[in-house]
Design a protein around this motif. Sequence first.
Motif, PDB file in Angstrom:
ATOM      1  N   SER A  65       0.848  -1.189   0.000  1.00  0.00           N
ATOM      2  CA  SER A  65       0.000   0.000   0.000  1.00  0.00           C
ATOM      3  C   SER A  65       0.883   1.239   0.000  1.00  0.00           C
ATOM      4  N   ALA A  66       1.107   1.781  -1.176  1.00  0.00           N
ATOM      5  CA  ALA A  66       1.944   2.975  -1.311  1.00  0.00           C
ATOM      6  C   ALA A  66       1.335   4.164  -0.568  1.00  0.00           C
ATOM      7  N   ARG A  67       0.012   4.260  -0.566  1.00  0.00           N
ATOM      8  CA  ARG A  67      -0.660   5.406   0.058  1.00  0.00           C
ATOM      9  C   ARG A  67      -0.803   5.273   1.573  1.00  0.00           C
ATOM     10  N   GLY A  68      -0.438   4.131   2.121  1.00  0.00           N
ATOM     11  CA  GLY A  68      -0.493   3.970   3.569  1.00  0.00           C
ATOM     12  C   GLY A  68      -1.637   3.088   4.027  1.00  0.00           C
ATOM     13  N   HIS A  69      -2.175   3.416   5.186  1.00  0.00           N
ATOM     14  CA  HIS A  69      -3.194   2.586   5.847  1.00  0.00           C
ATOM     15  C   HIS A  69      -4.584   2.921   5.305  1.00  0.00           C
ATOM     16  N   PRO A  99       5.693  -7.986   9.153  1.00  0.00           N
ATOM     17  CA  PRO A  99       6.137  -7.034  10.170  1.00  0.00           C
ATOM     18  C   PRO A  99       7.103  -6.034   9.527  1.00  0.00           C
ATOM     19  N   ASP A 100       7.186  -4.833  10.091  1.00  0.00           N
ATOM     20  CA  ASP A 100       8.020  -3.781   9.520  1.00  0.00           C
ATOM     21  C   ASP A 100       9.456  -4.233   9.276  1.00  0.00           C
ATOM     22  N   GLY A 115       8.485   2.836  -8.629  1.00  0.00           N
ATOM     23  CA  GLY A 115       8.786   4.165  -8.111  1.00  0.00           C
ATOM     24  C   GLY A 115       8.299   5.302  -8.994  1.00  0.00           C
ATOM     25  N   TRP A 116       8.388   5.134 -10.304  1.00  0.00           N
ATOM     26  CA  TRP A 116       7.919   6.177 -11.225  1.00  0.00           C
ATOM     27  C   TRP A 116       6.463   6.546 -10.940  1.00  0.00           C
ATOM     28  N   GLU A 117       5.704   5.591 -10.402  1.00  0.00           N
ATOM     29  CA  GLU A 117       4.284   5.819 -10.134  1.00  0.00           C
ATOM     30  C   GLU A 117       4.009   6.178  -8.671  1.00  0.00           C
ATOM     31  N   VAL A 118       4.814   5.632  -7.743  1.00  0.00           N
ATOM     32  CA  VAL A 118       4.465   5.729  -6.323  1.00  0.00           C
ATOM     33  C   VAL A 118       5.425   6.543  -5.453  1.00  0.00           C
ATOM     34  N   ASN A 119       6.556   6.984  -5.987  1.00  0.00           N
ATOM     35  CA  ASN A 119       7.524   7.712  -5.150  1.00  0.00           C
ATOM     36  C   ASN A 119       6.882   8.871  -4.397  1.00  0.00           C
ATOM     37  N   GLN A 120       5.922   9.534  -5.015  1.00  0.00           N
ATOM     38  CA  GLN A 120       5.271  10.693  -4.379  1.00  0.00           C
ATOM     39  C   GLN A 120       4.601  10.336  -3.055  1.00  0.00           C
ATOM     40  N   TYR A 121       4.254   9.067  -2.855  1.00  0.00           N
ATOM     41  CA  TYR A 121       3.582   8.652  -1.626  1.00  0.00           C
ATOM     42  C   TYR A 121       4.556   8.229  -0.533  1.00  0.00           C
ATOM     43  N   PRO A 139       6.688   1.476   8.518  1.00  0.00           N
ATOM     44  CA  PRO A 139       5.399   1.455   9.233  1.00  0.00           C
ATOM     45  C   PRO A 139       4.274   2.177   8.491  1.00  0.00           C
ATOM     46  N   ASP A 140       4.630   3.081   7.582  1.00  0.00           N
ATOM     47  CA  ASP A 140       3.616   3.838   6.830  1.00  0.00           C
ATOM     48  C   ASP A 140       3.104   3.102   5.596  1.00  0.00           C
ATOM     49  N   HIS A 141       3.708   1.960   5.259  1.00  0.00           N
ATOM     50  CA  HIS A 141       3.365   1.279   4.018  1.00  0.00           C
ATOM     51  C   HIS A 141       3.147  -0.216   4.266  1.00  0.00           C
ATOM     52  N   PRO A 142       1.906  -0.594   4.578  1.00  0.00           N
ATOM     53  CA  PRO A 142       1.608  -2.006   4.813  1.00  0.00           C
ATOM     54  C   PRO A 142       1.973  -2.871   3.603  1.00  0.00           C
ATOM     55  N   VAL A 143       2.492  -4.065   3.886  1.00  0.00           N
ATOM     56  CA  VAL A 143       2.878  -5.035   2.861  1.00  0.00           C
ATOM     57  C   VAL A 143       2.258  -6.376   3.236  1.00  0.00           C
ATOM     58  N   PHE A 144       1.599  -7.003   2.266  1.00  0.00           N
ATOM     59  CA  PHE A 144       0.984  -8.311   2.457  1.00  0.00           C
ATOM     60  C   PHE A 144       1.622  -9.322   1.513  1.00  0.00           C
ATOM     61  N   ARG A 145       2.048 -10.464   2.039  1.00  0.00           N
ATOM     62  CA  ARG A 145       2.477 -11.593   1.215  1.00  0.00           C
ATOM     63  C   ARG A 145       1.214 -12.344   0.857  1.00  0.00           C
ATOM     64  N   ILE A 146       1.014 -12.584  -0.434  1.00  0.00           N
ATOM     65  CA  ILE A 146      -0.217 -13.259  -0.839  1.00  0.00           C
ATOM     66  C   ILE A 146       0.106 -14.629  -1.425  1.00  0.00           C
TER      67      ILE A 146
END
Length: 150
Positions: A65-69, A99-100, A115-121, A139-146
């Motif tokens: 989640s580039a935009r955060g929570h 975990p972080d 990054g070209w799309e999400v660096n701004q976040y 901590p600002d960018h949740p990551v899920f293993r699917i």
Amino acid sequence: MSSQPYYLQGSPLAIRLNSVIGWLARHGVSLLGSAELSVKGRKSGRMQRIPVNPHKHGGEQYLVSARGHSQWVRNMRAAGGGELRIGRKVRTFTAVELPDAEKLLVLRTYLERWGWEVNQYFQGVTAKSTDEEILAAAPDHPVFRISTTS
């Protein structure tokens, strides 16, 4: 410092573009690997749909989640999985949040790819940032293993 978890709301243009990218994915057109995520709403029970950039690293697949929570993140935590769609191909998956401390390489390779799309976040953090800078942003960018189940 805010006690609220980091979340950057999309601009009206970004929301419009997401709508188009989601529509394309629903109709079988993936832009650079994008897909439409469907996850059950934790309050409404209805499926929420949003375009995402599934990310592969080390033989595993992740959603970042580039935009955060965001709402989809909160829904994913409650649902524990969802669906990825490109046209008629629907893959059901389960999700485990990292975990972080385990996000460093996933975030670095995600930023290299997207990054070209999400660096701004990422508030100045890029693929070229130090390990410490990326871990500080983790901590600002949740990551899920699917893991796909179908």
